[in-house]
Design a protein around this motif. Sequence first.
Motif, PDB file in Angstrom:
ATOM      1  N   ILE A  43       0.839  -1.196   0.000  1.00  0.00           N
ATOM      2  CA  ILE A  43       0.000   0.000   0.000  1.00  0.00           C
ATOM      3  C   ILE A  43       0.877   1.251   0.000  1.00  0.00           C
ATOM      4  O   ILE A  43       1.699   1.437   0.906  1.00  0.00           O
ATOM      5  N   ALA A  44       0.694   2.083  -1.009  1.00  0.00           N
ATOM      6  CA  ALA A  44       1.430   3.344  -1.106  1.00  0.00           C
ATOM      7  C   ALA A  44       0.640   4.440  -0.396  1.00  0.00           C
ATOM      8  O   ALA A  44      -0.576   4.542  -0.565  1.00  0.00           O
ATOM      9  N   VAL A  45       1.338   5.231   0.393  1.00  0.00           N
ATOM     10  CA  VAL A  45       0.712   6.349   1.111  1.00  0.00           C
ATOM     11  C   VAL A  45       1.633   7.559   1.036  1.00  0.00           C
ATOM     12  O   VAL A  45       2.806   7.440   0.686  1.00  0.00           O
ATOM     13  N   LYS A  46       1.085   8.697   1.400  1.00  0.00           N
ATOM     14  CA  LYS A  46       1.876   9.918   1.517  1.00  0.00           C
ATOM     15  C   LYS A  46       1.576  10.508   2.890  1.00  0.00           C
ATOM     16  O   LYS A  46       0.412  10.740   3.233  1.00  0.00           O
ATOM     17  N   THR A  47       2.624  10.749   3.677  1.00  0.00           N
ATOM     18  CA  THR A  47       2.453  11.276   5.026  1.00  0.00           C
ATOM     19  C   THR A  47       3.025  12.681   5.104  1.00  0.00           C
ATOM     20  O   THR A  47       4.137  12.939   4.633  1.00  0.00           O
ATOM     21  N   THR A  48       2.257  13.576   5.712  1.00  0.00           N
ATOM     22  CA  THR A  48       2.630  14.977   5.867  1.00  0.00           C
ATOM     23  C   THR A  48       2.746  15.294   7.353  1.00  0.00           C
ATOM     24  O   THR A  48       1.853  14.963   8.138  1.00  0.00           O
ATOM     25  N   ILE A 105      -4.592  -1.530  14.114  1.00  0.00           N
ATOM     26  CA  ILE A 105      -3.343  -2.297  14.139  1.00  0.00           C
ATOM     27  C   ILE A 105      -3.006  -2.735  15.564  1.00  0.00           C
ATOM     28  O   ILE A 105      -2.333  -3.741  15.768  1.00  0.00           O
ATOM     29  N   ASN A 106      -3.507  -1.995  16.556  1.00  0.00           N
ATOM     30  CA  ASN A 106      -3.225  -2.315  17.956  1.00  0.00           C
ATOM     31  C   ASN A 106      -4.292  -3.200  18.605  1.00  0.00           C
ATOM     32  O   ASN A 106      -4.120  -3.645  19.734  1.00  0.00           O
ATOM     33  N   ASP A 107      -5.395  -3.453  17.916  1.00  0.00           N
ATOM     34  CA  ASP A 107      -6.483  -4.270  18.470  1.00  0.00           C
ATOM     35  C   ASP A 107      -6.318  -5.710  18.004  1.00  0.00           C
ATOM     36  O   ASP A 107      -7.111  -6.228  17.229  1.00  0.00           O
ATOM     37  N   LYS A 108      -5.291  -6.378  18.507  1.00  0.00           N
ATOM     38  CA  LYS A 108      -4.980  -7.751  18.077  1.00  0.00           C
ATOM     39  C   LYS A 108      -6.071  -8.736  18.477  1.00  0.00           C
ATOM     40  O   LYS A 108      -6.255  -9.756  17.828  1.00  0.00           O
ATOM     41  N   ALA A 121      -2.228  10.124   3.689  1.00  0.00           N
ATOM     42  CA  ALA A 121      -3.188  10.001   2.595  1.00  0.00           C
ATOM     43  C   ALA A 121      -3.101   8.591   2.028  1.00  0.00           C
ATOM     44  O   ALA A 121      -2.009   8.090   1.748  1.00  0.00           O
ATOM     45  N   ILE A 122      -4.261   7.952   1.891  1.00  0.00           N
ATOM     46  CA  ILE A 122      -4.333   6.566   1.421  1.00  0.00           C
ATOM     47  C   ILE A 122      -5.531   6.433   0.491  1.00  0.00           C
ATOM     48  O   ILE A 122      -6.575   7.061   0.715  1.00  0.00           O
ATOM     49  N   ALA A 123      -5.391   5.627  -0.552  1.00  0.00           N
ATOM     50  CA  ALA A 123      -6.515   5.367  -1.444  1.00  0.00           C
ATOM     51  C   ALA A 123      -7.597   4.626  -0.657  1.00  0.00           C
ATOM     52  O   ALA A 123      -7.283   3.802   0.205  1.00  0.00           O
ATOM     53  N   PRO A 124      -8.872   4.919  -0.922  1.00  0.00           N
ATOM     54  CA  PRO A 124      -9.938   4.286  -0.130  1.00  0.00           C
ATOM     55  C   PRO A 124      -9.911   2.760  -0.194  1.00  0.00           C
ATOM     56  O   PRO A 124     -10.116   2.088   0.820  1.00  0.00           O
ATOM     57  N   GLN A 125      -9.645   2.189  -1.362  1.00  0.00           N
ATOM     58  CA  GLN A 125      -9.595   0.731  -1.470  1.00  0.00           C
ATOM     59  C   GLN A 125      -8.418   0.162  -0.682  1.00  0.00           C
ATOM     60  O   GLN A 125      -8.498  -0.944  -0.143  1.00  0.00           O
ATOM     61  N   ASP A 126      -7.341   0.946  -0.554  1.00  0.00           N
ATOM     62  CA  ASP A 126      -6.194   0.498   0.238  1.00  0.00           C
ATOM     63  C   ASP A 126      -6.478   0.602   1.732  1.00  0.00           C
ATOM     64  O   ASP A 126      -5.979  -0.212   2.524  1.00  0.00           O
ATOM     65  N   LEU A 127      -7.279   1.572   2.136  1.00  0.00           N
ATOM     66  CA  LEU A 127      -7.685   1.640   3.541  1.00  0.00           C
ATOM     67  C   LEU A 127      -8.484   0.394   3.899  1.00  0.00           C
ATOM     68  O   LEU A 127      -8.236  -0.243   4.928  1.00  0.00           O
ATOM     69  N   LYS A 180      -8.348  -2.477   2.370  1.00  0.00           N
ATOM     70  CA  LYS A 180      -7.398  -3.598   2.316  1.00  0.00           C
ATOM     71  C   LYS A 180      -6.629  -3.703   3.631  1.00  0.00           C
ATOM     72  O   LYS A 180      -6.460  -4.793   4.186  1.00  0.00           O
ATOM     73  N   PHE A 181      -6.161  -2.571   4.161  1.00  0.00           N
ATOM     74  CA  PHE A 181      -5.443  -2.563   5.436  1.00  0.00           C
ATOM     75  C   PHE A 181      -6.346  -3.055   6.564  1.00  0.00           C
ATOM     76  O   PHE A 181      -5.946  -3.907   7.367  1.00  0.00           O
ATOM     77  N   LEU A 182      -7.546  -2.512   6.656  1.00  0.00           N
ATOM     78  CA  LEU A 182      -8.469  -2.894   7.728  1.00  0.00           C
ATOM     79  C   LEU A 182      -8.738  -4.395   7.685  1.00  0.00           C
ATOM     80  O   LEU A 182      -8.723  -5.074   8.722  1.00  0.00           O
TER      81      LEU A 182
END
Length: 191
Positions: free
Chosen positions: A40-45, A135-138, A168-174, A176-178
């Motif tokens: 997943i490609a993202v851009k962080t500011t 990510i922290n709710d194992k 910033a993340i593409a909605p489909q990638d969000l 996918k991550f979830l």
Amino acid sequence: MSETAVQPDRAAEIAAAMAAQANIPTSPDQLLARLAALGIAVKTTDHEPVFTVEESQKVSHDMPGGHVKNLFLRNRKEEMWLVTVQEDRRVDLKWLGQKLTGATGGDAKLSFGSADRLMTYLGVIPGSVTPFAVINDKAGKVKMVLDRHLLECDPVNAHPLVNFKTTAIAPQDLVKFLEAEGHKPQILDFD
């Protein structure tokens, strides 16, 4: 009240938040590494710490896409939800409780989770709540809910576990991550 009278309080708030965020279970770098491992490609500011949607809007005006508001909610049965909606969306908690629980009355009544509960289950502090916190709710105790409208925004902007960055993340990638984190979102239409 003058601006200078407010600044010491703001400085103290920022210092306290920065100290608390230094001890979170997953760092932004660890989150970004997980996203990269998923392809997943993202851009962080980076930006100044923000604690409210209004403050966030001041730093995000140059960031295209949809910006989120997150509600960490619970009911009397100790069920918990992380609800992520478009930042300007008004949420009727009574309606939402009925949608999430399929119940009416007391079982559908939602309230906000405490700061301690937020740290225990999602590993973030108030002001840093984000869909990435799953990510922290194992143990999978928190159910994820997404505003259907966010799936039409590209990108979706959310804090990467701290309130002094936006990713910033593409909605489909969000999504996918979830799903990769075991938190397939329930998609709700809040209109």
